[in-house]
Write a protein that holds these residues in place. Structure first.
Motif, mmCIF file in Angstrom:
data_model
loop_
_atom_site.group_PDB
_atom_site.id
_atom_site.type_symbol
_atom_site.label_atom_id
_atom_site.label_comp_id
_atom_site.label_asym_id
_atom_site.label_seq_id
_atom_site.Cartn_x
_atom_site.Cartn_y
_atom_site.Cartn_z
ATOM 1 N N LEU A 40 7.410 -35.104 39.516
ATOM 2 C CA LEU A 40 8.379 -34.012 39.655
ATOM 3 C C LEU A 40 7.660 -32.685 39.881
ATOM 4 O O LEU A 40 8.046 -31.902 40.755
ATOM 5 C CB LEU A 40 9.262 -33.939 38.412
ATOM 6 N N LEU A 41 6.608 -32.434 39.106
ATOM 7 C CA LEU A 41 5.874 -31.184 39.258
ATOM 8 C C LEU A 41 5.255 -31.049 40.648
ATOM 9 O O LEU A 41 5.167 -29.951 41.189
ATOM 10 C CB LEU A 41 4.773 -31.076 38.202
ATOM 11 N N PHE A 42 4.816 -32.152 41.222
ATOM 12 C CA PHE A 42 4.202 -32.073 42.537
ATOM 13 C C PHE A 42 5.220 -32.240 43.666
ATOM 14 O O PHE A 42 4.902 -31.988 44.819
ATOM 15 C CB PHE A 42 3.068 -33.088 42.659
ATOM 16 N N GLY A 43 6.444 -32.628 43.340
ATOM 17 C CA GLY A 43 7.505 -32.678 44.346
ATOM 18 C C GLY A 43 8.185 -31.335 44.523
ATOM 19 O O GLY A 43 8.733 -31.038 45.591
ATOM 20 N N ILE A 47 9.848 -29.449 47.990
ATOM 21 C CA ILE A 47 11.262 -29.061 48.042
ATOM 22 C C ILE A 47 11.397 -27.561 48.259
ATOM 23 O O ILE A 47 12.216 -27.104 49.065
ATOM 24 C CB ILE A 47 11.979 -29.508 46.751
ATOM 25 N N ALA A 48 10.573 -26.785 47.561
ATOM 26 C CA ALA A 48 10.621 -25.326 47.716
ATOM 27 C C ALA A 48 10.260 -24.918 49.138
ATOM 28 O O ALA A 48 10.868 -23.997 49.705
ATOM 29 C CB ALA A 48 9.677 -24.654 46.720
ATOM 30 N N GLY A 49 9.279 -25.582 49.729
ATOM 31 C CA GLY A 49 8.902 -25.270 51.108
ATOM 32 C C GLY A 49 10.016 -25.569 52.092
ATOM 33 O O GLY A 49 10.295 -24.786 52.999
ATOM 34 N N ILE A 50 10.669 -26.709 51.907
ATOM 35 C CA ILE A 50 11.770 -27.087 52.802
ATOM 36 C C ILE A 50 12.940 -26.120 52.650
ATOM 37 O O ILE A 50 13.518 -25.659 53.643
ATOM 38 C CB ILE A 50 12.202 -28.539 52.525
ATOM 39 N N LEU A 51 13.289 -25.811 51.404
ATOM 40 C CA LEU A 51 14.400 -24.888 51.173
ATOM 41 C C LEU A 51 14.085 -23.480 51.663
ATOM 42 O O LEU A 51 14.964 -22.795 52.206
ATOM 43 C CB LEU A 51 14.775 -24.863 49.694
ATOM 44 N N VAL A 70 3.414 -20.518 52.705
ATOM 45 C CA VAL A 70 2.992 -19.678 51.575
ATOM 46 C C VAL A 70 3.795 -20.028 50.326
ATOM 47 O O VAL A 70 3.234 -20.156 49.230
ATOM 48 C CB VAL A 70 3.127 -18.177 51.932
ATOM 49 N N VAL A 71 5.097 -20.200 50.469
ATOM 50 C CA VAL A 71 5.944 -20.577 49.324
ATOM 51 C C VAL A 71 5.492 -21.920 48.768
ATOM 52 O O VAL A 71 5.385 -22.106 47.547
ATOM 53 C CB VAL A 71 7.429 -20.611 49.739
ATOM 54 N N THR A 72 5.200 -22.880 49.633
ATOM 55 C CA THR A 72 4.746 -24.205 49.196
ATOM 56 C C THR A 72 3.429 -24.110 48.440
ATOM 57 O O THR A 72 3.273 -24.714 47.366
ATOM 58 C CB THR A 72 4.597 -25.142 50.408
ATOM 59 N N VAL A 77 0.343 -24.214 43.324
ATOM 60 C CA VAL A 77 -0.592 -23.604 42.364
ATOM 61 C C VAL A 77 0.084 -23.415 41.013
ATOM 62 O O VAL A 77 -0.513 -23.703 39.963
ATOM 63 C CB VAL A 77 -1.138 -22.274 42.917
ATOM 64 N N LEU A 78 1.322 -22.957 41.026
ATOM 65 C CA LEU A 78 2.045 -22.778 39.756
ATOM 66 C C LEU A 78 2.271 -24.120 39.046
ATOM 67 O O LEU A 78 2.152 -24.193 37.821
ATOM 68 C CB LEU A 78 3.379 -22.077 40.006
ATOM 69 N N CYS A 79 2.579 -25.160 39.794
ATOM 70 C CA CYS A 79 2.798 -26.478 39.181
ATOM 71 C C CYS A 79 1.505 -27.053 38.606
ATOM 72 O O CYS A 79 1.514 -27.648 37.525
ATOM 73 C CB CYS A 79 3.413 -27.441 40.186
ATOM 74 N N VAL A 80 0.386 -26.874 39.306
ATOM 75 C CA VAL A 80 -0.898 -27.345 38.782
ATOM 76 C C VAL A 80 -1.253 -26.572 37.513
ATOM 77 O O VAL A 80 -1.704 -27.154 36.522
ATOM 78 C CB VAL A 80 -2.010 -27.206 39.846
ATOM 79 N N TRP A 81 -1.020 -25.274 37.520
ATOM 80 C CA TRP A 81 -1.279 -24.456 36.329
ATOM 81 C C TRP A 81 -0.379 -24.905 35.181
ATOM 82 O O TRP A 81 -0.850 -25.046 34.047
ATOM 83 C CB TRP A 81 -1.051 -22.982 36.646
#
Length: 110
Positions: A40-43, A47-51, A70-72, A77-81
């Motif tokens: 989920l964290l890496f999906g 999803i954010a990039g597509i939206l 850039v959004v993706t 980076v935020l999800c990995v953090w």
């Protein structure tokens, strides 16, 4: 043992020494995608990039792709953090540096 001899020893046996360290192996295992929450964290970035591609109504197609990329990347980076904060593991390079320093103290300073 001198510092130069230790450096040579470390270069020759680095993989084996890291393989025998339980903290390093645990942190390395936690980097993988082991649970549904990891997927989920890496999906989320995908999803954010597509939206974001459809949300931003820019007239330049190339600029829309750039904003979406850039959004993706930022979301990734935020999800990995976030995953590193949730698991509480130290970074692999920090664990490796601590192991190397402790071995150096044992072998060179002894």
């Amino acid at each position: 043992m001198t510092a130069q001899q230790f450096d040579e020893y470390w270069q020759q046996h680095r993989e084996q020494l890291l393989a025998n360290d339980s903290e390093y192996q645990t942190a390395k295992k936690n980097l993988g995608m082991n649970t549904g929450a990891d997927w989920l964290l890496f999906g989320i970035p995908a999803i954010a990039g597509i939206l974001s591609f459809s949300w931003f109504t820019l007239h330049n197609e190339l600029l829309r792709w750039l904003v979406s990329a850039v959004v993706t990347i930022v979301c990734f980076v935020l999800c990995v953090w976030l995953k590193s904060v949730l698991t509480g593991d130290r970074p692999l390079d920090e664990i490796e540096a601590d192991l190397r320093e402790s071995l150096r103290r044992q072998m060179v300073d002894a």
